[in-house]
Design an enzyme around this catalytic site. Structure first.
Site, mmCIF file in Angstrom:
data_model
loop_
_atom_site.group_PDB
_atom_site.id
_atom_site.type_symbol
_atom_site.label_atom_id
_atom_site.label_comp_id
_atom_site.label_asym_id
_atom_site.label_seq_id
_atom_site.Cartn_x
_atom_site.Cartn_y
_atom_site.Cartn_z
ATOM 1 N N HIS A 21 0.857 -1.184 0.000
ATOM 2 C CA HIS A 21 0.000 0.000 0.000
ATOM 3 C C HIS A 21 0.890 1.231 0.000
ATOM 4 C CE1 HIS A 21 -3.174 2.830 0.983
ATOM 5 N NE2 HIS A 21 -4.053 1.863 0.755
ATOM 6 N N ASP A 76 -7.705 -5.168 -0.047
ATOM 7 C CA ASP A 76 -8.132 -5.885 -1.247
ATOM 8 C C ASP A 76 -7.977 -7.394 -1.082
ATOM 9 O OD1 ASP A 76 -8.707 -3.555 -2.980
ATOM 10 O OD2 ASP A 76 -6.575 -3.169 -2.729
#
Length: 435
Positions: free
Chosen positions: A330, A378
């Site tokens: 991320h 995700d």
């Protein structure tokens, strides 16, 4: 070493707080977070050196947009100052969407109903349902308690369903959501009313329509957006604990500051594009594999791993091809995404010992063995979809429906600002002739 807060640092430098954070992103300043995870702290010595040296001009200035919607902490977002992970376990999605749109404390605490987001009428004469809130005090509450069901009028829903006839049966839900948004926008005579109450009314209508116009795969078990969305993504009834995970996922994904799709949505709103056009812009960006589409990539990765022993090979092959491992890493949360951690925990509690959880755990262990990036939300979405037996692309659909709330909250800010967002390019082409 002395540490000072952002307001003090910005005052010493003579800049806005937004400029201060731009210095951080450009590597000009270092910051650390306070013990509460919310405050940003700066070295007083470093600020003093920069003040003596003057403002840095070695790089073009970054676009910095002031916003009161979401702040990003060490591993999680805060919606108007409140921990999104806390909201995910105490409040339903509808309540959190209203909080993002209005900032009215009564939405969360149940002491009063927000009047600034009152329902508005439809061209057909129907009224758009408003939404109340659930008490988020010390006592645990049912996340969707007291919420009035959001609805889209039947005529518009029929049109949105009809528009999908002839589309491939295996079309991903995200592609259907773009068609539905276009039809719902075309049928709304109030789409160009951009005051906050009207945009909130559009949000309720649009989110309800996005969900209810998807093909129904099972019987809805309630009126909440989460319950109705489950029936469009899964052919089996929802076990209560897994449904709670879907509710939490919607809250966790409702906004994330200036993510790529949100920046695009804000640019559209700054040009006074109507809310449906704003959402279409966001949907177009969200499907990219480096954004919301990462959950679909993670779904495909998990599908390759029939049993845990195959995880190492699946990861090795992607590393060899130089591919990004979907659902990991991320740009903000370098040490792990708290949203993904909470969602994974909820799924594990809901389905202990499930074979898809075992496969996901094997992937996590292999990534850590290779010292590759940590999992993000995700990946947790992909496991939730796999454990629940949802259709392909379900994670993207959950992400998209949730993020509509955030896009419209940011759109409201741009409508109020009233100025066009205009980025400038740093030209690197051939010399300009005749200039």
């Amino acid at each position: 070493m002395e540490w000072i807060d952002a307001a003090t640092a910005a005052e010493r430098l003579g800049v806005k707080p937004a400029t201060l954070y731009a210095y951080v992103s450009r590597g000009v300043l270092q910051r650390r977070h306070g013990d509460d995870g919310r405050r940003s702290l700066f070295s007083a010595e470093e600020i003093e050196r920069l003040a003596r040296r003057g403002r840095p001009r070695s790089q073009p200035p970054e676009l910095v947009i002031e916003s009161a919607v979401t702040s990003l902490g060490v591993d999680r977002p805060y919606y108007r100052g409140i921990d999104a992970l806390e909201l995910a376990t105490t409040s339903g999605f509808e309540t959190v969407a209203e909080w993002l749109w209005t900032g009215d404390p009564g939405v969360l605490h149940g002491a009063r109903r927000s009047q600034s987001a009152a329902p508005r009428g439809l061209g057909s004469g129907m009224e758009r349902a408003g939404s109340g809130g659930a008490d988020t005090g010390s006592e645990a509450v049912r996340p969707d308690a007291g919420v009035v069901a959001w609805r889209c009028e039947p005529g518009a829903l029929r049109a949105a369903v009809t528009a999908q006839r002839g589309l491939p049966d295996d079309l991903l839900p995200l592609d259907r959501l773009q068609v539905i948004t276009t039809v719902l926008g075309a049928s709304d005579s109030l789409r160009y009313q951009l005051d906050p109450a009207s945009v909130a009314g559009t949000g309720r209508r649009l989110i309800a329509g996005l969900v209810d116009a998807l093909p129904e795969l099972s019987e809805p078990q309630g009126d909440s957006i989460a319950e109705r969305l489950w029936s469009r993504l899964c052919p089996h009834p929802a076990p209560p604990a897994l449904l709670d995970a879907v509710k939490a996922a919607l809250v966790l994904l409702a906004d994330h500051e200036l993510a790529a799709s949100t920046l695009a949505a804000r640019v559209a709103a700054s040009a006074k594009a109507d809310p449906y056009a704003v959402v279409l812009t966001g949907l177009g960006v969200l499907g990219g594999p480096l954004h919301g589409g990462a959950s679909y990539g993670a779904e495909r990765l998990l599908a390759e791993i029939v049993e845990p022993g195959q995880a190492a090979r699946a990861i090795a092959e992607r590393v060899r091809r130089g591919e990004r491992i979907p659902g990991f890493g991320h740009s903000i949360y370098k040490n792990g995404d708290g949203r993904g951690g909470l969602l994974l925990d909820l799924v594990k509690e809901a389905a202990p010992g499930h074979e898809r959880i075992a496969a996901g755990t094997a992937v996590l262990e292999e990534m850590r063995r290779r010292r590759l990036p940590e999992r993000n939300v995700d990946f947790a979405l992909a496991i939730l979809a796999a454990v629940s037996g949802m259709v392909s692309g379900a994670g993207e659909a959950i992400f998209a429906v949730a993020r509509v709330a955030g896009w419209l909250a940011h759109a409201m800010e741009e409508y109020e600002r009233g100025t066009l967002l205009r980025l400038r390019a740093s030209y690197t082409g051939p010399p300009v002739r005749g200039a």
